[in-house]
Write a protein that holds these residues in place. Structure first.
Motif, mmCIF file in Angstrom:
data_model
loop_
_atom_site.group_PDB
_atom_site.id
_atom_site.type_symbol
_atom_site.label_atom_id
_atom_site.label_comp_id
_atom_site.label_asym_id
_atom_site.label_seq_id
_atom_site.Cartn_x
_atom_site.Cartn_y
_atom_site.Cartn_z
ATOM 1 N N LEU A 180 -31.593 51.182 -10.608
ATOM 2 C CA LEU A 180 -32.885 51.859 -10.646
ATOM 3 C C LEU A 180 -33.743 51.429 -9.459
ATOM 4 O O LEU A 180 -34.672 52.119 -9.056
ATOM 5 C CB LEU A 180 -33.607 51.565 -11.962
ATOM 6 C CG LEU A 180 -34.864 52.376 -12.238
ATOM 7 C CD1 LEU A 180 -34.553 53.867 -12.234
ATOM 8 C CD2 LEU A 180 -35.488 51.986 -13.541
ATOM 9 N N TYR A 181 -33.400 50.319 -8.858
ATOM 10 C CA TYR A 181 -34.084 49.814 -7.662
ATOM 11 C C TYR A 181 -34.134 50.881 -6.572
ATOM 12 O O TYR A 181 -35.105 50.971 -5.835
ATOM 13 C CB TYR A 181 -33.333 48.572 -7.167
ATOM 14 C CG TYR A 181 -33.941 47.906 -5.964
ATOM 15 C CD1 TYR A 181 -35.055 47.093 -6.092
ATOM 16 C CD2 TYR A 181 -33.394 48.088 -4.701
ATOM 17 C CE1 TYR A 181 -35.607 46.466 -4.986
ATOM 18 C CE2 TYR A 181 -33.941 47.467 -3.589
ATOM 19 C CZ TYR A 181 -35.050 46.666 -3.740
ATOM 20 O OH TYR A 181 -35.592 46.065 -2.647
ATOM 21 N N ILE A 182 -33.101 51.716 -6.497
ATOM 22 C CA ILE A 182 -33.048 52.780 -5.487
ATOM 23 C C ILE A 182 -34.270 53.682 -5.622
ATOM 24 O O ILE A 182 -34.989 53.928 -4.669
ATOM 25 C CB ILE A 182 -31.764 53.633 -5.635
ATOM 26 C CG1 ILE A 182 -30.527 52.797 -5.330
ATOM 27 C CG2 ILE A 182 -31.803 54.847 -4.723
ATOM 28 C CD1 ILE A 182 -29.232 53.475 -5.715
ATOM 29 N N ILE A 183 -34.500 54.182 -6.814
ATOM 30 C CA ILE A 183 -35.618 55.102 -7.045
ATOM 31 C C ILE A 183 -36.951 54.398 -6.842
ATOM 32 O O ILE A 183 -37.836 54.918 -6.190
ATOM 33 C CB ILE A 183 -35.564 55.687 -8.467
ATOM 34 C CG1 ILE A 183 -34.436 56.706 -8.550
ATOM 35 C CG2 ILE A 183 -36.886 56.360 -8.829
ATOM 36 C CD1 ILE A 183 -34.297 57.359 -9.884
ATOM 37 N N GLU A 243 -27.584 53.745 -15.608
ATOM 38 C CA GLU A 243 -26.227 53.486 -16.102
ATOM 39 C C GLU A 243 -25.399 52.704 -15.091
ATOM 40 O O GLU A 243 -24.619 51.836 -15.463
ATOM 41 C CB GLU A 243 -25.501 54.797 -16.428
ATOM 42 C CG GLU A 243 -26.002 55.490 -17.657
ATOM 43 C CD GLU A 243 -25.397 56.877 -17.831
ATOM 44 O OE1 GLU A 243 -24.444 57.239 -17.099
ATOM 45 O OE2 GLU A 243 -25.882 57.604 -18.712
ATOM 46 N N ILE A 244 -25.569 53.014 -13.812
ATOM 47 C CA ILE A 244 -24.820 52.284 -12.796
ATOM 48 C C ILE A 244 -25.556 51.026 -12.356
ATOM 49 O O ILE A 244 -25.063 50.264 -11.530
ATOM 50 C CB ILE A 244 -24.464 53.161 -11.573
ATOM 51 C CG1 ILE A 244 -25.712 53.690 -10.868
ATOM 52 C CG2 ILE A 244 -23.557 54.292 -11.965
ATOM 53 C CD1 ILE A 244 -25.428 54.398 -9.562
ATOM 54 N N LYS A 258 -32.483 59.561 -13.128
ATOM 55 C CA LYS A 258 -32.896 58.189 -13.405
ATOM 56 C C LYS A 258 -31.957 57.534 -14.421
ATOM 57 O O LYS A 258 -31.559 56.382 -14.258
ATOM 58 C CB LYS A 258 -34.317 58.171 -13.955
ATOM 59 C CG LYS A 258 -35.390 57.911 -12.952
ATOM 60 C CD LYS A 258 -36.727 57.902 -13.657
ATOM 61 C CE LYS A 258 -37.609 56.805 -13.154
ATOM 62 N NZ LYS A 258 -38.972 56.894 -13.688
ATOM 63 N N GLU A 259 -31.600 58.297 -15.467
ATOM 64 C CA GLU A 259 -30.681 57.776 -16.481
ATOM 65 C C GLU A 259 -29.347 57.392 -15.866
ATOM 66 O O GLU A 259 -28.799 56.327 -16.165
ATOM 67 C CB GLU A 259 -30.434 58.815 -17.580
ATOM 68 C CG GLU A 259 -31.565 59.011 -18.531
ATOM 69 C CD GLU A 259 -31.295 60.140 -19.515
ATOM 70 O OE1 GLU A 259 -30.108 60.502 -19.717
ATOM 71 O OE2 GLU A 259 -32.271 60.663 -20.084
ATOM 72 N N SER A 305 -24.987 65.816 -6.401
ATOM 73 C CA SER A 305 -23.598 65.357 -6.327
ATOM 74 C C SER A 305 -23.111 64.738 -7.632
ATOM 75 O O SER A 305 -21.919 64.744 -7.912
ATOM 76 C CB SER A 305 -23.418 64.367 -5.174
ATOM 77 O OG SER A 305 -23.988 63.122 -5.488
ATOM 78 N N ILE A 306 -24.038 64.203 -8.434
ATOM 79 C CA ILE A 306 -23.646 63.642 -9.729
ATOM 80 C C ILE A 306 -23.996 64.606 -10.870
ATOM 81 O O ILE A 306 -24.012 64.227 -12.031
ATOM 82 C CB ILE A 306 -24.271 62.244 -9.967
ATOM 83 C CG1 ILE A 306 -25.800 62.292 -9.930
ATOM 84 C CG2 ILE A 306 -23.720 61.234 -8.977
ATOM 85 C CD1 ILE A 306 -26.480 61.000 -10.335
#
Length: 82
Positions: A54-57, A50-51, A45-46, A35-36
């Motif tokens: 990184l905690y999500i991953i 940027e947003i 990951k980059e 989607s992005i």
């Protein structure tokens, strides 16, 4: 150096993930990447860095996201031959 995995390659190997919950989380990450318009794991990951999330991953598999990727890519697909 960390291996870079294609999002479509990850999706192709989802069946190697035995736990349904983990498989679903990985699929959601792949859908998010698409989607992005990110086509590799490192690019995704980059974008997440940027947003600022990184905690999500890192927490998709309780901090073992990278080892899960290594595991599923260590297995050979039948289409890759014997």
């Amino acid at each position: 150096m960390e291996a870079d995995y294609g999002i479509s390659d990850i999706q192709e190997r989802l069946f190697f993930i035995k736990e349904r919950v983990h498989r679903e989380k990985m699929n959601i990450m792949c859908l998010f990447a698409a989607s992005i318009q990110c086509y590799t794991f490192s690019k995704m990951k980059e974008r997440i860095e940027e947003i600022g999330d990184l905690y999500i991953i890192e927490n998709v598999f309780n901090g073992t996201f990278d080892s899960v990727l290594q595991d599923i890519f260590s297995k050979k697909l039948w289409s890759e031959g014997l």
